[in-house]
Scaffold this active site. Structure first.
Site, PDB file in Angstrom:
ATOM      1  N   TYR A  19       0.829  -1.211   0.000  1.00  0.00           N
ATOM      2  CA  TYR A  19       0.000   0.000   0.000  1.00  0.00           C
ATOM      3  C   TYR A  19       0.861   1.258   0.000  1.00  0.00           C
ATOM      4  O   TYR A  19       0.515   2.260  -0.618  1.00  0.00           O
ATOM      5  CB  TYR A  19      -0.993  -0.027   1.166  1.00  0.00           C
ATOM      6  CG  TYR A  19      -2.205  -0.863   0.826  1.00  0.00           C
ATOM      7  CD1 TYR A  19      -2.253  -2.226   1.113  1.00  0.00           C
ATOM      8  CD2 TYR A  19      -3.278  -0.305   0.134  1.00  0.00           C
ATOM      9  CE1 TYR A  19      -3.341  -3.002   0.742  1.00  0.00           C
ATOM     10  CE2 TYR A  19      -4.369  -1.068  -0.242  1.00  0.00           C
ATOM     11  CZ  TYR A  19      -4.402  -2.415   0.067  1.00  0.00           C
ATOM     12  OH  TYR A  19      -5.465  -3.190  -0.328  1.00  0.00           O
TER      13      TYR A  19
ATOM     14  N   ASN B 266     -12.359   3.517  -7.038  1.00  0.00           N
ATOM     15  CA  ASN B 266     -10.928   3.818  -6.914  1.00  0.00           C
ATOM     16  C   ASN B 266     -10.605   4.364  -5.526  1.00  0.00           C
ATOM     17  O   ASN B 266     -11.337   5.203  -4.996  1.00  0.00           O
ATOM     18  CB  ASN B 266     -10.504   4.819  -7.988  1.00  0.00           C
ATOM     19  CG  ASN B 266     -10.737   4.252  -9.380  1.00  0.00           C
ATOM     20  OD1 ASN B 266     -10.988   3.056  -9.543  1.00  0.00           O
ATOM     21  ND2 ASN B 266     -10.692   5.119 -10.372  1.00  0.00           N
TER      22      ASN B 266
ATOM     23  N   HIS C 160     -14.988   2.004  -2.125  1.00  0.00           N
ATOM     24  CA  HIS C 160     -13.998   1.020  -1.650  1.00  0.00           C
ATOM     25  C   HIS C 160     -12.949   1.671  -0.745  1.00  0.00           C
ATOM     26  O   HIS C 160     -11.896   1.102  -0.472  1.00  0.00           O
ATOM     27  CB  HIS C 160     -13.313   0.336  -2.840  1.00  0.00           C
ATOM     28  CG  HIS C 160     -14.237  -0.589  -3.570  1.00  0.00           C
ATOM     29  ND1 HIS C 160     -13.951  -1.088  -4.818  1.00  0.00           N
ATOM     30  CD2 HIS C 160     -15.446  -1.089  -3.240  1.00  0.00           C
ATOM     31  CE1 HIS C 160     -14.953  -1.857  -5.221  1.00  0.00           C
ATOM     32  NE2 HIS C 160     -15.867  -1.873  -4.294  1.00  0.00           N
TER      33      HIS C 160
ATOM     34  N   CYS D  12     -10.129  -0.684  16.845  1.00  0.00           N
ATOM     35  CA  CYS D  12     -11.163   0.307  17.195  1.00  0.00           C
ATOM     36  C   CYS D  12     -11.500   1.150  15.958  1.00  0.00           C
ATOM     37  O   CYS D  12     -10.982   0.873  14.871  1.00  0.00           O
ATOM     38  CB  CYS D  12     -10.691   1.181  18.355  1.00  0.00           C
ATOM     39  SG  CYS D  12      -9.414   2.384  17.907  1.00  0.00           S
TER      40      CYS D  12
ATOM     41  N   CYS E 139      -5.760   2.496  21.069  1.00  0.00           N
ATOM     42  CA  CYS E 139      -5.785   1.144  21.656  1.00  0.00           C
ATOM     43  C   CYS E 139      -4.508   0.347  21.385  1.00  0.00           C
ATOM     44  O   CYS E 139      -4.404  -0.802  21.808  1.00  0.00           O
ATOM     45  CB  CYS E 139      -6.998   0.380  21.112  1.00  0.00           C
ATOM     46  SG  CYS E 139      -6.812  -0.111  19.392  1.00  0.00           S
TER      47      CYS E 139
ATOM     48  N   THR F 149     -14.532   0.339 -15.746  1.00  0.00           N
ATOM     49  CA  THR F 149     -14.682  -0.725 -14.754  1.00  0.00           C
ATOM     50  C   THR F 149     -15.138  -2.024 -15.422  1.00  0.00           C
ATOM     51  O   THR F 149     -15.920  -1.988 -16.379  1.00  0.00           O
ATOM     52  CB  THR F 149     -15.676  -0.349 -13.636  1.00  0.00           C
ATOM     53  OG1 THR F 149     -15.789  -1.444 -12.732  1.00  0.00           O
ATOM     54  CG2 THR F 149     -17.051   0.002 -14.187  1.00  0.00           C
TER      55      THR F 149
HETATM   56  P1  OAD Z   1     -10.477  -3.638 -13.267  1.00  0.00           P
HETATM   57  O1  OAD Z   1      -9.024  -3.712 -13.380  1.00  0.00           O
HETATM   58  O2  OAD Z   1     -11.247  -4.867 -12.949  1.00  0.00           O
HETATM   59  O3  OAD Z   1     -11.107  -3.081 -14.653  1.00  0.00           O
HETATM   60  C1  OAD Z   1     -10.558  -1.974 -15.308  1.00  0.00           C
HETATM   61  C2  OAD Z   1     -11.424  -1.728 -16.534  1.00  0.00           C
HETATM   62  O4  OAD Z   1     -10.984  -0.519 -17.136  1.00  0.00           O
HETATM   63  C3  OAD Z   1     -11.327  -2.820 -17.603  1.00  0.00           C
HETATM   64  O5  OAD Z   1     -12.650  -3.126 -18.054  1.00  0.00           O
HETATM   65  C4  OAD Z   1     -10.531  -2.158 -18.726  1.00  0.00           C
HETATM   66  O6  OAD Z   1     -10.959  -2.592 -20.012  1.00  0.00           O
HETATM   67  C5  OAD Z   1     -10.895  -0.692 -18.521  1.00  0.00           C
HETATM   68  N1  OAD Z   1      -9.880   0.258 -18.985  1.00  0.00           N
HETATM   69  C6  OAD Z   1      -8.550   0.087 -19.017  1.00  0.00           C
HETATM   70  N2  OAD Z   1      -7.948   1.238 -19.459  1.00  0.00           N
HETATM   71  C7  OAD Z   1      -8.952   2.133 -19.698  1.00  0.00           C
HETATM   72  C8  OAD Z   1      -9.000   3.493 -20.159  1.00  0.00           C
HETATM   73  N3  OAD Z   1      -7.897   4.150 -20.469  1.00  0.00           N
HETATM   74  N4  OAD Z   1     -10.206   4.097 -20.268  1.00  0.00           N
HETATM   75  C9  OAD Z   1     -11.358   3.435 -19.963  1.00  0.00           C
HETATM   76  N5  OAD Z   1     -11.384   2.143 -19.508  1.00  0.00           N
HETATM   77  C10 OAD Z   1     -10.195   1.512 -19.379  1.00  0.00           C
HETATM   78  O7  OAD Z   1     -10.819  -2.474 -12.223  1.00  0.00           O
HETATM   79  P2  OAD Z   1     -12.196  -2.164 -11.466  1.00  0.00           P
HETATM   80  O8  OAD Z   1     -13.379  -2.495 -12.316  1.00  0.00           O
HETATM   81  O9  OAD Z   1     -12.104  -0.806 -10.948  1.00  0.00           O
HETATM   82  O10 OAD Z   1     -11.621  -3.673  -5.355  1.00  0.00           O
HETATM   83  O11 OAD Z   1     -12.121  -3.220 -10.255  1.00  0.00           O
HETATM   84  C11 OAD Z   1     -13.112  -3.148  -9.299  1.00  0.00           C
HETATM   85  C12 OAD Z   1     -12.535  -3.482  -7.951  1.00  0.00           C
HETATM   86  O12 OAD Z   1     -11.862  -4.754  -8.017  1.00  0.00           O
HETATM   87  C13 OAD Z   1     -11.493  -2.529  -7.433  1.00  0.00           C
HETATM   88  O13 OAD Z   1     -12.027  -1.406  -6.802  1.00  0.00           O
HETATM   89  C14 OAD Z   1     -10.731  -3.412  -6.446  1.00  0.00           C
HETATM   90  C15 OAD Z   1     -10.585  -4.625  -7.347  1.00  0.00           C
HETATM   91  O14 OAD Z   1     -10.312  -5.775  -6.676  1.00  0.00           O
HETATM   92  C16 OAD Z   1     -11.144  -4.039  -4.163  1.00  0.00           C
HETATM   93  O15 OAD Z   1      -9.977  -4.210  -3.970  1.00  0.00           O
HETATM   94  C17 OAD Z   1     -12.179  -4.230  -3.122  1.00  0.00           C
END
Ligand code: OAD
Length: 271
Positions: A52, A87, A106, A117, A158, A198
């Protein structure tokens, strides 16, 4: 105009932040179960913090892109607006989007909270530790035990270990944040719903998008790839967000402004 915007990692990809499931996505090289679960933190908190801290460093040296900026323009033009982002980076905020117009569903990577805590703190800029991006903390690299626990912040209340203020796999979303989104989605149909960057794997993202669109709203998906939401979209834009979104937002603002002007002129002439 009433607008809901849902974003994922793809909106920050052009700012140099890796996605999770894309070509060089985090989950391609690293095991989420070893880095983004409460169990992983319990078994090797140093390894989790090291990852992180590197992500924080990478985000700090990144800049919001044209997609983040276009969303800010849309938020000022729309009468009612909400951004729901998955994000944990701060690029939407650094682009100028006010906190009250967005929900980080998230969590926020720059928040640190107690693993026992409820104490929570926004993290000040840490001393920049030279990170070797070439060798991210893969398992076996810098095995646990080589790290002292004292690199991990302790809770001033804590004494328990502090953890990044993000939602890990297997954890519940923050019910206050869910309430804010439900209030907006339940508050009436949106003229326009944007789903940007996404994979829409989480059911609540698909559900909010479809309910906010209602029967007659626009649902615009911006993503080079197909997703489970594509079939519900009224417009699919298979382009990178920073290239497509400024154009689409400016077009909407131009059209809506001219129709508003026409209405006003129409109103005046009728008087
Ligand atoms: P992903 O990595 O699953 O998906 C990213 C998406 O963005 C994909 O569909 C790509 O095709 C698209 N993409 C890539 N480059 C792009 C661009 N320049 N413009 C537009 N789209 C683009 O990421 P998330 O959907 O955000 O959660 O993942 C959801 C969650 O899963 C995250 O918040 C995280 C992850 O595990 C946790 O950790 C709880």
């Amino acid at each position: 105009m009433r607008v809901l915007v849902l974003t994922g990692a793809g909106v920050s990809a052009e700012s140099g932040i890796p996605t999770f499931r894309g070509k060089d996505g985090y989950w391609r090289n690293l095991d989420p179960m070893k880095l983004a679960t409460p169990e992983a933190f319990a078994s090797d908190p140093e390894l989790v913090w090291e990852w992180y801290r590197e992500r924080r460093q990478r985000i700090r040296s990144a800049k919001p892109n044209a997609a983040h900026e276009a969303i800010v323009r849309l938020s000022t033009f729309a009468r009612e607006f909400l951004l729901v982002t998955q994000n944990v980076d701060d690029l939407h905020a650094r682009a100028g989007l006010p906190k009250e117009k967005m929900v980080q569903i998230h969590g926020n990577i720059f928040v640190t909270r107690c693993s026992r805590c409820d104490l929570e703190a926004e993290e000040a800029e840490e001393e920049d530790v030279e990170h070797d991006y070439e060798h991210p903390p893969s398992l076996g690299y810098g095995m646990a035990g080589e790290h002292e626990h004292d690199k991990i912040p302790k809770c001033p209340e804590c004494g328990a270990l502090m953890r990044p203020g993000v939602v890990w796999f297997g954890e519940q979303l923050d019910s206050n944040k869910i309430d804010i989104v439900e209030m907006f989605v339940g508050g009436g149909r949106c003229d326009c719903v944007f789903v940007i960057g996404t994979t829409a794997l989480f059911g609540y993202i698909v559900d909010w998008a479809i309910r906010a669109r209602g029967q007659s709203g626009e649902l615009i998906e911006i993503n080079p790839d197909e997703t489970p939401l594509s079939q519900f979209a009224t417009q699919v834009v298979r382009e990178p967000a920073a290239a497509a979104l400024p154009r689409i937002v400016d077009e909407i603002i131009r059209c809506r402004s001219s129709s508003l002007d026409a209405d006003n002129k129409g109103g005046e002439s009728r008087q």
